[in-house]
Design a protein around this motif. Structure first.
Motif, PDB file in Angstrom:
ATOM      1  N   LEU A 149     -23.195  16.845  85.245  1.00  0.00           N
ATOM      2  CA  LEU A 149     -22.209  16.249  84.290  1.00  0.00           C
ATOM      3  C   LEU A 149     -22.852  14.808  83.469  1.00  0.00           C
ATOM      4  O   LEU A 149     -22.696  14.912  82.279  1.00  0.00           O
ATOM      5  CB  LEU A 149     -20.872  15.614  85.075  1.00  0.00           C
ATOM      6  CG  LEU A 149     -19.946  16.756  85.491  1.00  0.00           C
ATOM      7  CD1 LEU A 149     -18.706  16.290  86.434  1.00  0.00           C
ATOM      8  CD2 LEU A 149     -19.276  17.385  84.222  1.00  0.00           C
ATOM      9  N   ALA A 150     -23.574  14.166  84.090  1.00  0.00           N
ATOM     10  CA  ALA A 150     -24.067  12.923  83.725  1.00  0.00           C
ATOM     11  C   ALA A 150     -25.298  13.097  82.689  1.00  0.00           C
ATOM     12  O   ALA A 150     -25.604  12.417  81.773  1.00  0.00           O
ATOM     13  CB  ALA A 150     -24.482  12.057  84.667  1.00  0.00           C
ATOM     14  N   SER A 151     -25.832  14.451  82.856  1.00  0.00           N
ATOM     15  CA  SER A 151     -27.095  14.796  81.905  1.00  0.00           C
ATOM     16  C   SER A 151     -26.472  14.915  80.435  1.00  0.00           C
ATOM     17  O   SER A 151     -27.577  15.015  79.616  1.00  0.00           O
ATOM     18  CB  SER A 151     -27.378  16.169  82.331  1.00  0.00           C
ATOM     19  OG  SER A 151     -26.678  17.033  82.147  1.00  0.00           O
ATOM     20  N   VAL A 158     -26.267   7.773  89.245  1.00  0.00           N
ATOM     21  CA  VAL A 158     -25.352   8.953  89.977  1.00  0.00           C
ATOM     22  C   VAL A 158     -25.516   8.913  91.525  1.00  0.00           C
ATOM     23  O   VAL A 158     -24.524   8.838  92.269  1.00  0.00           O
ATOM     24  CB  VAL A 158     -25.533  10.404  89.499  1.00  0.00           C
ATOM     25  CG1 VAL A 158     -24.987  11.268  89.926  1.00  0.00           C
ATOM     26  CG2 VAL A 158     -25.246  10.279  87.881  1.00  0.00           C
ATOM     27  N   LEU A 159     -26.779   8.583  91.880  1.00  0.00           N
ATOM     28  CA  LEU A 159     -27.266   8.831  93.090  1.00  0.00           C
ATOM     29  C   LEU A 159     -26.153   7.481  93.957  1.00  0.00           C
ATOM     30  O   LEU A 159     -25.805   7.595  95.070  1.00  0.00           O
ATOM     31  CB  LEU A 159     -28.718   8.335  93.425  1.00  0.00           C
ATOM     32  CG  LEU A 159     -29.142   7.983  94.991  1.00  0.00           C
ATOM     33  CD1 LEU A 159     -28.754   9.368  95.804  1.00  0.00           C
ATOM     34  CD2 LEU A 159     -30.664   7.933  94.781  1.00  0.00           C
ATOM     35  N   THR A 200     -21.692  16.968  95.704  1.00  0.00           N
ATOM     36  CA  THR A 200     -20.990  15.896  94.640  1.00  0.00           C
ATOM     37  C   THR A 200     -22.250  15.317  93.749  1.00  0.00           C
ATOM     38  O   THR A 200     -22.149  15.430  92.704  1.00  0.00           O
ATOM     39  CB  THR A 200     -20.263  15.008  95.376  1.00  0.00           C
ATOM     40  OG1 THR A 200     -19.257  15.623  96.195  1.00  0.00           O
ATOM     41  CG2 THR A 200     -19.624  14.160  94.099  1.00  0.00           C
ATOM     42  N   PHE A 201     -23.286  15.093  94.389  1.00  0.00           N
ATOM     43  CA  PHE A 201     -24.488  14.232  93.868  1.00  0.00           C
ATOM     44  C   PHE A 201     -24.916  15.692  92.625  1.00  0.00           C
ATOM     45  O   PHE A 201     -25.221  15.222  91.477  1.00  0.00           O
ATOM     46  CB  PHE A 201     -25.642  14.078  94.497  1.00  0.00           C
ATOM     47  CG  PHE A 201     -26.846  13.695  93.987  1.00  0.00           C
ATOM     48  CD1 PHE A 201     -26.851  12.484  93.171  1.00  0.00           C
ATOM     49  CD2 PHE A 201     -28.090  14.529  93.896  1.00  0.00           C
ATOM     50  CE1 PHE A 201     -27.942  12.191  92.488  1.00  0.00           C
ATOM     51  CE2 PHE A 201     -29.218  14.235  93.143  1.00  0.00           C
ATOM     52  CZ  PHE A 201     -29.076  13.139  92.386  1.00  0.00           C
ATOM     53  N   ARG A 202     -25.165  16.842  93.229  1.00  0.00           N
ATOM     54  CA  ARG A 202     -25.747  17.735  92.206  1.00  0.00           C
ATOM     55  C   ARG A 202     -24.779  17.953  90.912  1.00  0.00           C
ATOM     56  O   ARG A 202     -25.260  18.211  89.883  1.00  0.00           O
ATOM     57  CB  ARG A 202     -25.957  19.163  92.824  1.00  0.00           C
ATOM     58  CG  ARG A 202     -27.013  18.934  93.859  1.00  0.00           C
ATOM     59  CD  ARG A 202     -27.439  20.371  94.443  1.00  0.00           C
ATOM     60  NE  ARG A 202     -28.628  20.289  95.463  1.00  0.00           N
ATOM     61  CZ  ARG A 202     -28.515  20.218  96.804  1.00  0.00           C
ATOM     62  NH1 ARG A 202     -27.021  20.151  97.370  1.00  0.00           N
ATOM     63  NH2 ARG A 202     -29.427  20.184  97.356  1.00  0.00           N
ATOM     64  N   LEU A 223     -33.512   7.223  85.487  1.00  0.00           N
ATOM     65  CA  LEU A 223     -32.564   5.995  85.566  1.00  0.00           C
ATOM     66  C   LEU A 223     -31.006   6.353  85.732  1.00  0.00           C
ATOM     67  O   LEU A 223     -30.253   5.849  86.501  1.00  0.00           O
ATOM     68  CB  LEU A 223     -32.630   4.987  84.593  1.00  0.00           C
ATOM     69  CG  LEU A 223     -34.183   4.450  84.576  1.00  0.00           C
ATOM     70  CD1 LEU A 223     -34.352   3.520  83.354  1.00  0.00           C
ATOM     71  CD2 LEU A 223     -33.994   3.238  85.740  1.00  0.00           C
ATOM     72  N   ARG A 224     -31.107   7.516  84.961  1.00  0.00           N
ATOM     73  CA  ARG A 224     -29.476   8.130  84.772  1.00  0.00           C
ATOM     74  C   ARG A 224     -29.171   8.809  86.148  1.00  0.00           C
ATOM     75  O   ARG A 224     -28.064   8.772  86.947  1.00  0.00           O
ATOM     76  CB  ARG A 224     -29.456   9.260  83.784  1.00  0.00           C
ATOM     77  CG  ARG A 224     -28.033   9.642  83.488  1.00  0.00           C
ATOM     78  CD  ARG A 224     -27.950  10.722  82.170  1.00  0.00           C
ATOM     79  NE  ARG A 224     -29.128  11.856  82.411  1.00  0.00           N
ATOM     80  CZ  ARG A 224     -29.680  11.934  81.394  1.00  0.00           C
ATOM     81  NH1 ARG A 224     -29.799  11.552  80.240  1.00  0.00           N
ATOM     82  NH2 ARG A 224     -30.832  12.979  81.475  1.00  0.00           N
ATOM     83  N   ASP A 225     -30.245   9.605  86.920  1.00  0.00           N
ATOM     84  CA  ASP A 225     -30.002   9.996  88.327  1.00  0.00           C
ATOM     85  C   ASP A 225     -29.913   8.753  89.156  1.00  0.00           C
ATOM     86  O   ASP A 225     -28.939   9.003  90.335  1.00  0.00           O
ATOM     87  CB  ASP A 225     -31.347  10.689  88.745  1.00  0.00           C
ATOM     88  CG  ASP A 225     -31.212  12.307  87.845  1.00  0.00           C
ATOM     89  OD1 ASP A 225     -30.493  12.386  87.134  1.00  0.00           O
ATOM     90  OD2 ASP A 225     -32.268  12.841  87.930  1.00  0.00           O
TER      91      ASP A 225
END
Length: 286
Positions: A174-176, A83-84, A167-169, A78-80
């Motif tokens: 960062l969001a992890s 970001v996606l 940018t996604f990677r 869900l976190r990914d």
């Protein structure tokens, strides 16, 4: 909402450029879709998106069951997904194009100021013309830059594809470090704009959006009428009052490129029509 027999699920798209228009139901496949969003070698980007999307159905089931935190893989998926949708968006495409245009303008100015004689010699060699003023030098400098490999990659779409993947990677890393908030409304429903994942900062009654990820309090993504995801300091399920739902829905309207989407029986059309009148002027007229 299920449509006529055999037509599948439907949403109500609201065209913010024409708020008074009669809006017609469309299938979910026809909503939130941009043709040739990644125009160059899209297979590479699609493989990256699929790596996220294949994990989402199980995570969504856990959200609807009220158990999104029982499995860390659901939280990560869900976190990914948040970001996606932030990166794979019309907003990001505009940011990318604007940044490239600003860089091109700066480069033209730099070449004119630092290498005028070299420009004149190259123009004479290529065209047989003696350039003098800054306007003619600028035009020739732009001509040279347009022939560069970077600009060719921009025109083909290759530069955007590599930018969006990189940018996604980076943002996923960062969001992890953030946790996941699953937000549900006490009453009312969330709507979803065509730029659905948004950076937000909430300061009392003031809501600002669109800042860089590192400068934002959170990054939010509505995933349906009854659930919104938010990146925060801890894994938690939150229930928010109607006033807060309206606040978040207004941000979706203001940040949208052109459309917001809602459940056909949500009753949100009057709210969206009012919010559309308060959109930034450039978005109301583009």
């Amino acid at each position: 909402m299920p449509g006529p027999k055999g037509s599948g699920w439907q949403l109500l798209p609201f065209d913010l450029r024409y708020p008074g228009r009669l809006h017609k139901l469309k299938s979910t496949r026809a909503c939130g879709w941009a043709e040739n969003f990644v125009a160059f070698d899209s297979t590479s980007a699609e493989a990256l998106w699929c790596d996220v999307e294949r994990r989402v159905p199980a995570a969504f089931s856990a959200v609807h069951a009220g158990t999104p935190f029982t499995d860390s893989l659901h939280v990560a998926a869900l976190r990914d997904l948040v970001v996606l949708h932030y990166v794979r968006s019309l907003h990001y495409r505009d940011v990318h194009s604007d940044a490239l245009e600003r860089a091109r303008t700066r480069l033209v100015a730099k070449v004119i100021s630092q290498y005028p004689e070299q420009l004149r010699r190259e123009a004479l060699r290529e065209t047989g013309l003696h350039l003098s003023g800054p306007a003619s030098l600028g035009a020739f400098a732009e001509r040279l830059i347009e022939r560069s490999s970077v600009m060719r990659d921009h025109e083909s779409g290759k530069l955007f594809r590599t930018s969006i993947e990189d940018t996604f990677r980076k943002m996923r890393d960062l969001a992890s470090t953030r946790r996941l908030e699953v937000i549900t409304p006490e009453t009312g429903q969330f709507l979803i704009g065509d730029n659905p994942a948004l950076t937000l900062t909430l300061d009392g009654s003031r809501t600002t959006y669109g800042m860089a990820f590192g400068d934002a309090q959170t990054l939010v993504l509505p995933i349906g009428p009854r659930h919104m995801l938010s990146l925060g300091p801890e894994n938690v399920m939150l229930t928010v009052p109607r006033s807060f739902v309206d606040r978040l829905n207004a941000v979706q309207v203001h940040a949208a490129d052109r459309y917001v989407y809602m459940h056909p029986k949500s009753g949100l059309e009057p709210f969206v029509e009012r919010a559309a009148q308060r959109r930034p002027a450039e978005k109301r007229t583009t």
